[in-house]
Design a protein around this motif. Structure first.
Motif, PDB file in Angstrom:
ATOM      1  N   UNK A  50      -0.124 -11.093 -18.587  1.00 13.79           N
ATOM      2  CA  UNK A  50      -1.316 -11.340 -17.774  1.00 13.79           C
ATOM      3  C   UNK A  50      -0.960 -11.815 -16.365  1.00 13.79           C
ATOM      4  N   UNK A  51       0.321 -12.114 -16.122  1.00 18.23           N
ATOM      5  CA  UNK A  51       0.724 -12.606 -14.805  1.00 18.23           C
ATOM      6  C   UNK A  51       0.915 -11.431 -13.847  1.00 18.23           C
ATOM      7  N   UNK A  52       0.221 -11.405 -12.724  1.00 18.13           N
ATOM      8  CA  UNK A  52       0.413 -10.297 -11.779  1.00 18.13           C
ATOM      9  C   UNK A  52       1.743 -10.413 -11.040  1.00 18.13           C
ATOM     10  N   UNK A  53       2.263  -9.268 -10.645  1.00 17.71           N
ATOM     11  CA  UNK A  53       3.402  -9.223  -9.745  1.00 17.71           C
ATOM     12  C   UNK A  53       2.873  -8.718  -8.404  1.00 17.71           C
ATOM     13  N   UNK A  54       3.334  -9.323  -7.318  1.00 18.59           N
ATOM     14  CA  UNK A  54       2.897  -8.948  -5.977  1.00 18.59           C
ATOM     15  C   UNK A  54       4.057  -8.288  -5.233  1.00 18.59           C
ATOM     16  N   UNK A  55       3.838  -7.090  -4.719  1.00 18.03           N
ATOM     17  CA  UNK A  55       4.795  -6.423  -3.838  1.00 18.03           C
ATOM     18  C   UNK A  55       4.351  -6.680  -2.403  1.00 18.03           C
ATOM     19  N   UNK A  56       5.268  -7.150  -1.559  1.00 17.94           N
ATOM     20  CA  UNK A  56       4.949  -7.406  -0.162  1.00 17.94           C
ATOM     21  C   UNK A  56       5.552  -6.289   0.693  1.00 17.94           C
ATOM     22  N   UNK A  57       4.690  -5.561   1.383  1.00 11.90           N
ATOM     23  CA  UNK A  57       5.106  -4.512   2.310  1.00 11.90           C
ATOM     24  C   UNK A  57       5.166  -5.082   3.726  1.00 11.90           C
ATOM     25  N   UNK A  58       6.320  -4.988   4.343  1.00  9.23           N
ATOM     26  CA  UNK A  58       6.529  -5.557   5.674  1.00  9.23           C
ATOM     27  C   UNK A  58       5.880  -4.708   6.753  1.00  9.23           C
ATOM     28  N   UNK A  59       5.756  -5.301   7.933  1.00 11.97           N
ATOM     29  CA  UNK A  59       5.353  -4.568   9.130  1.00 11.97           C
ATOM     30  C   UNK A  59       6.505  -3.674   9.574  1.00 11.97           C
ATOM     31  N   UNK A  60       6.217  -2.761  10.495  1.00 12.88           N
ATOM     32  CA  UNK A  60       7.258  -1.877  11.014  1.00 12.88           C
ATOM     33  C   UNK A  60       8.404  -2.689  11.622  1.00 12.88           C
TER      34      UNK A  60
END
Length: 324
Positions: A50-60
């Motif tokens: 039930x724990x979400x995983x977060x992917x962080x997409x960087x700026x250019x």
């Protein structure tokens, strides 16, 4: 020509601060074409479906280390987190950028897609959320597995159409990013951003995408290739609850720029939250500062609440922009 001798285009308050401290456990992940991507993982000891995983997409051309403290914050609030660098940047940079084939669409369709696949494998069964900064919000719509995204938070997300830049800064920004940047790229074979003190060194293909003055993503050089291959842009795959955060003093993330990108997310439920620095007791925030720890008490809880519940708290600063 000395690259530092460009006084009218010297770094400003909108430029990237120095990278933050070294984050969590490092990893290497191959994209579908075999390119090896580097990043970091924050993972709780005990797996919880039930724990979400977060992917962080960087700026250019911003290193993933810039988002380390924000990743710490999400981890402390019960999320697993993945940060990574696009090909050619930071942990995913080869010995030389000359001749490296890398475009904005590669960053989304190959690199971000690889992170979606990694999240499915390493965090099997867990919900997948995404945070996208600047182009990172666009990249979130380019992965073939975008349907996996449950919730999406974007910050200043757009794809750099020059007419959308804030009027007070437009011509200076046009000269910097659409004249000087491609010129330097032609001379060097890549954009020497670090020598200029602007951003990270950047592959030539990404520069071509950024500097092409088109109001449609599919008219960018690599956007055309995706459109031709699939018959449609992959943004429509995303059905996430989407919160687009914009700051009123961000010269990139103007209302037209934010709405332009949201217009591609036709399968999502989209909310655009517009915040002024005064709403949080500040004089300025701009394009990069959201992820600085100085805003942990004021801005970060907005993203956290959305990632947790898909809703904004009643006392959230700013105003919801009307949808067309």
């Amino acid at each position: 020509m000395n690259l530092q001798d460009i006084p009218s285009l010297a770094p400003t308050q909108f430029e990237l601060p120095l990278p933050t401290r070294t984050p969590g456990e490092s990893f290497k992940e191959p994209a579908a074409d075999g390119f090896l991507l580097g990043g970091f993982t924050w993972r709780h000891t005990h797996q919880d479906p039930t724990r979400p995983v977060v992917i962080i997409n960087a700026a250019t051309s911003v290193r993933c280390r810039h988002y380390s403290r924000f990743a710490d914050y999400l981890f402390a609030n019960g999320f697993d987190v993945i940060t990574y660098d696009y090909r050619g940047i930071g942990e995913s940079r080869p010995a030389s950028l000359k001749g490296l084939e890398a475009t904005w669409s590669d960053w989304g369709a190959l690199d971000f897609e690889a992170m979606l696949q990694r999240a499915q494998r390493v965090f099997a069964g867990q919900p997948i959320n995404v945070v996208g900064h600047s182009f990172g919000g666009c990249a979130a719509g380019l992965g073939a597995s975008g349907h996996l995204i449950r919730r999406l938070v974007t910050v200043g997300a757009q794809f750099a159409y020059w007419r959308d830049y804030a009027p007070a800064h437009r011509w200076r920004m046009f000269a910097k990013w659409h004249v000087v940047m491609p010129l330097m790229t032609t001379l060097c074979g890549y954009f020497p951003g670090k020598r200029l003190g602007w951003l990270e060194d950047t592959p030539a293909g990404v520069v071509r995408d950024w500097s092409t003055p088109s109001d449609r993503y599919e008219k960018r050089p690599s956007g055309r290739l995706i459109h031709a291959r699939t018959g449609r842009l992959p943004f429509a795959n995303v059905s996430a609850q989407t919160l687009a955060i914009s700051l009123s003093d961000d010269p990139y993330g103007t209302i037209p720029a934010i709405e332009r990108l949201l217009g591609y997310l036709t399968g999502s439920t989209n909310t655009h939250l517009r915040i002024t620095p005064e709403d949080i007791g500040e004089e300025e925030v701009g394009h990069f500062a959201f992820f600085r720890s100085a805003y942990q008490a004021t801005l970060w809880p907005i993203a956290l609440s959305w990632l947790q519940t898909g809703e904004l708290a009643p006392d959230t600063p700013g105003r919801r922009m009307p949808r067309n």
